[in-house]
Design an enzyme around this catalytic site. Structure first.
Site, PDB file in Angstrom:
ATOM      1  N   GLY A 275      -8.545  -0.763  -0.068  1.00 58.21           N
ATOM      2  CA  GLY A 275      -8.315   0.353   0.848  1.00 58.21           C
ATOM      3  C   GLY A 275      -9.006   0.082   2.166  1.00 58.21           C
ATOM      4  O   GLY A 275      -9.745  -0.903   2.292  1.00 58.21           O
ATOM      5  N   LYS A 276      -8.759   0.896   3.148  1.00 55.97           N
ATOM      6  CA  LYS A 276      -9.470   0.775   4.426  1.00 55.97           C
ATOM      7  C   LYS A 276      -9.313   2.089   5.166  1.00 55.97           C
ATOM      8  O   LYS A 276      -8.316   2.796   4.971  1.00 55.97           O
ATOM      9  CB  LYS A 276      -8.864  -0.352   5.277  1.00 55.97           C
ATOM     10  CG  LYS A 276      -9.761  -0.842   6.389  1.00 55.97           C
ATOM     11  CD  LYS A 276     -10.742  -1.874   5.881  1.00 55.97           C
ATOM     12  CE  LYS A 276     -11.671  -2.368   6.955  1.00 55.97           C
ATOM     13  NZ  LYS A 276     -12.471  -3.505   6.479  1.00 55.97           N
ATOM     14  N   GLY A 277     -10.277   2.410   6.021  1.00 54.64           N
ATOM     15  CA  GLY A 277     -10.170   3.641   6.794  1.00 54.64           C
ATOM     16  C   GLY A 277     -10.640   3.425   8.211  1.00 54.64           C
ATOM     17  O   GLY A 277     -11.217   2.384   8.528  1.00 54.64           O
TER      18      GLY A 277
ATOM     19  N   VAL B 213      -6.143   4.300   4.240  1.00 53.76           N
ATOM     20  CA  VAL B 213      -4.982   3.727   3.557  1.00 53.76           C
ATOM     21  C   VAL B 213      -5.439   3.196   2.208  1.00 53.76           C
ATOM     22  O   VAL B 213      -6.388   2.419   2.108  1.00 53.76           O
ATOM     23  CB  VAL B 213      -4.327   2.607   4.399  1.00 53.76           C
ATOM     24  CG1 VAL B 213      -3.189   1.952   3.609  1.00 53.76           C
ATOM     25  CG2 VAL B 213      -3.790   3.185   5.701  1.00 53.76           C
TER      26      VAL B 213
END
Ligand code: NAD
Length: 441
Positions: A129-131, A84
Site C-alpha cells: 500500500g502507499k499513501g 492506495v
C-alpha cells in the site's frame, strides 16, 4: 521500449481489458506504466498465469479523502489525501505516507504497486500500500502538520489498522508523524494500538534500528553487489543523491565501512570532494545549519551534474524519474543502487544494462526500511523488543537472500536484476493467489 514521457501519450493504446481504462488517469502514471511493463516481462520470465498477471496490474482499492485543516491564522485549508491498497494476498497492506507538493493519485498507485512487489521479493508476510497528501510540509508549522496528520488518520478510519493496513514514514514524514498517527488511531479506538503504524519513536513502540534501516539495507546490498563484481565497498567511490532519511544513513554507513563518499546532494543542490567527504562532520554541519551547501573543503555541484559524476556506485536516494532517456547517455557510474523508489526508468535501465552498468533495483535496494518495519510490527504484537544487533543481523539475512535469489535468476535467464527481482516477486504472489483463489466469484 518507449520512454515514460511518450508513454503518457500512448496510454490508451494497448492496455485495455477495461472499457474505461483510458479515462482512469491515475492508472496512466508513467512510473505505473513502467511497472506494468515490468510485470509483463516478469510474467514472460516465469511463464505466469495470465489471470494472475491481469489482477496484479490493478490496485485493489484507492481511497481519496479531503483533509480540512485549521491553520495558524485560524483559516481552514482543505488538502487532498490518498491511500492506495494495492494487494493484500500475502498479508496486511503495508507502505509509507508521503507529504509532498507533487503527490497525486497516480503516483500513489505506482508506489503502492512497488510496495507489493518489494514485500513479495523480500519474503515478508505483507501486502502493498502507499499513501500521501498533496502538500509542501516545509510550508506548515508544527501545529498545522499535526492537525493535518490527525485529520488524515481520522478520515482513513477503519481502512487502516494493525491487521489491515500499516502505514510508515516516506518523503516528508518522520517518526513524529507516525506518533501522531498512532495516537489518533488509538484515541479513536479506545486502546493503545502501536501496531497501526511503523517507524514510530522507540519510546512508544518503535524498533531499534528502524531510523537507519533503509540506508543500512542500501549499503548491505551494495556490499553484495560489489562482491559479485569482484570488488569491495571499502575504497569505492560513491555518489549519493538525496540527504534525507535514506541518503544520509546510506552515506554514514558507507563512510563507516571505508567507502569514499565523493558527492552528496539535497533539493537545494550538491557538494563534491574527490578525496571523500567526512560524513559525520557533514551530518553535524547539516544539523546546525539545515543545509549541506558551502560545507568546508567541497565544491558546489548541481543535482544534474551530480548524477553524471564518474564513480563506482551512484545511489539515487531522493525521488523517482531521475535517470531517463533524457540523461542516460551522460551517466558514468559503474553501478547504480536505487535507494529511492523508481529513480531509473525502464528505458534507461535497459540502455545501462546493455552498457554493463549493474543496477540494484529499488524493490531490493531500499527494502531495509520495510524489513525493519515488519520487525517493529512483530515486536508491537508481542510487546517484546529485540536489541539492535539482532535486528541488523536479521535484516542482513533477509535482504541478502532476496538479492541472491534475484541475482541467480538474472544469471540463469540472462536478464537485468530488475527483471529478475520482479520474476521472483511475481512467482511468490502467483503461488499465494492461486492457492487463495477468487472470492466472491
Ligand atoms: P526524505 O524526505 O527524508 O528525504 C528526501 C531527500 O531528497 C531530501 O534530502 C531532499 O532534500 C531530497 N530531494 C528532494 N527533491 C530533490 C530533488 N529534486 N533533487 C535532489 N534531491 C531532492 O525522504 P526519504 O525517506 O529519505 O525517501 C527518499 C526516497 O527513498 C523516496 O523515493 C522514498 O520513497 C524512498 N524510500 C524511503 C524509505 C524510508 O524508510 N524512509 C524506505 C524505502 C524507500
Amino acid at each position: 521500449m518507449i520512454s515514460r514521457d511518450t508513454k503518457s501519450d500512448l496510454q490508451s493504446k494497448n492496455r485495455t481489458n477495461s472499457a474505461n481504462w483510458a479515462t482512469e488517469n491515475h492508472l496512466n502514471n508513467p512510473l505505473f506504466l513502467d511497472i506494468q511493463d515490468s510485470i509483463d516481462e516478469a510474467a514472460r520470465l516465469i511463464q505466469a498465469d495470465p489471470n494472475v498477471v491481469a489482477r496484479l496490474k490493478r490496485p485493489k482499492r484507492c481511497i481519496a479523502v479531503s483533509v480540512p485543516v485549521r491553520m495558524d491564522d485560524y483559516s481552514v485549508k482543505v488538502f487532498s489525501g490518498y491511500r492506495v491498497q494495492y494487494n493484500s494476498t500475502l498479508g496486511p497492506f503495508k507502505g509509507g505516507i508521503r507529504y509532498h507538493q507533487d503527490v497525486e493519485l497516480g503516483e500513489v498507485v505506482a508506489l503502492s504497486a512497488l510496495m507489493t512487489f518489494k514485500n513479495s521479493v523480500l519474503g515478508l508476510p505483507l501486502g502493498g500500500g502507499k499513501g500521501g497528501i498533496t502538500v509542501d510540509p516545509s510550508k506548515l508549522s508544527r501545529t498545522e502538520k499535526q492537525n493535518l496528520t490527525r485529520r488524515y488518520t481520522s478520515e482513513l478510519g477503519d481502512f487502516i489498522g494493525p491487521t489491515k493496513d500499516i502505514p510508515a514514514p516516506d518523503v516528508g514524514t518522520d517518526p513524529q508523524t507516525m506518533a501522531w498517527m498512532m495516537d489518533t488511531y488509538s484515541q479513536e479506538h479506545g486502546s493503545f494500538q502501536p501496531g497501526v503504524v511503523t517507524g514510530k519513536p522507540v519510546e512508544i513502540g518503535g524498533s531499534l534500528g528502524r531510523a537507519g534501516a533503509t540506508g543500512l539495507g542500501v549499503i548491505y546490498v551494495a556490499e553484495r553487489a560489489f562482491e559479485k563484481k569482484g570488488k569491495t565497498l571499502k575504497g569505492s567511490k560513491l555518489v549519493i543523491q538525496g540527504f534525507g532519511n535514506v541518503g544520509s544513513h546510506a552515506a554514514l554507513y558507507g563512510f563507516e565501512r571505508g567507502a569514499k563518499i565523493i558527492a552528496v546532494s539535497d533539493v537545494q543542490g550538491g557538494i563534491f570532494n574527490g578525496d571523500g567527504i567526512n560524513i559525520p562532520e557533514l551530518l553535524q554541519y547539516f544539523k546546525d545549519r539545515k543545509t549541506i551547501l558551502d560545507f568546508p573543503k567541497s565544491q558546489k555541484v548541481s543535482n544534474e551534474e551530480l548524477l553524471m559524476l564518474d564513480c563506482d556506485a551512484l545511489m539515487p536516494c531522493a525521488l523517482e524519474n531521475q535517470i531517463t532517456s533524457k540523461n542516460v547517455e551522460q551517466i558514468k557510474a559503474k553501478m547504480i543502487v536505487e535507494g529511492a523508489n523508481g529513480p531509473v526508468d525502464n528505458e534507461a535501465t535497459k540502455i545501462l544494462h546493455k552498457r554493463g552498468v549493474f543496477i540494484v533495483p529499488d524493490i531490493i535496494a531500499n527494502g531495509g526500511g520495510v524489513v525493519v518495519s515488519y520487525f517493529e510490527w512483530v515486536q508491537d504484537i508481542m510487546s517484546f523488543f529485540w536489541d539492535e544487533d539482532e535486528i541488523n543481523k536479521r535484516l542482513h539475512g533477509i535482504i541478502i537472500k532476496a538479492f541472491d535469489r534475484s541475482y541467480a535468476l538474472s544469471q540463469e535467464k540472462n536478464v537485468d536484476l530488475r527483471a529478475a527481482a520482479m520474476g521472483v516477486s511475481v512467482q511468490r504472489l502467483q503461488g499465494a493467489m492461486l492457492l487463495r483463489g477468487l472470492y466472491p466469484r
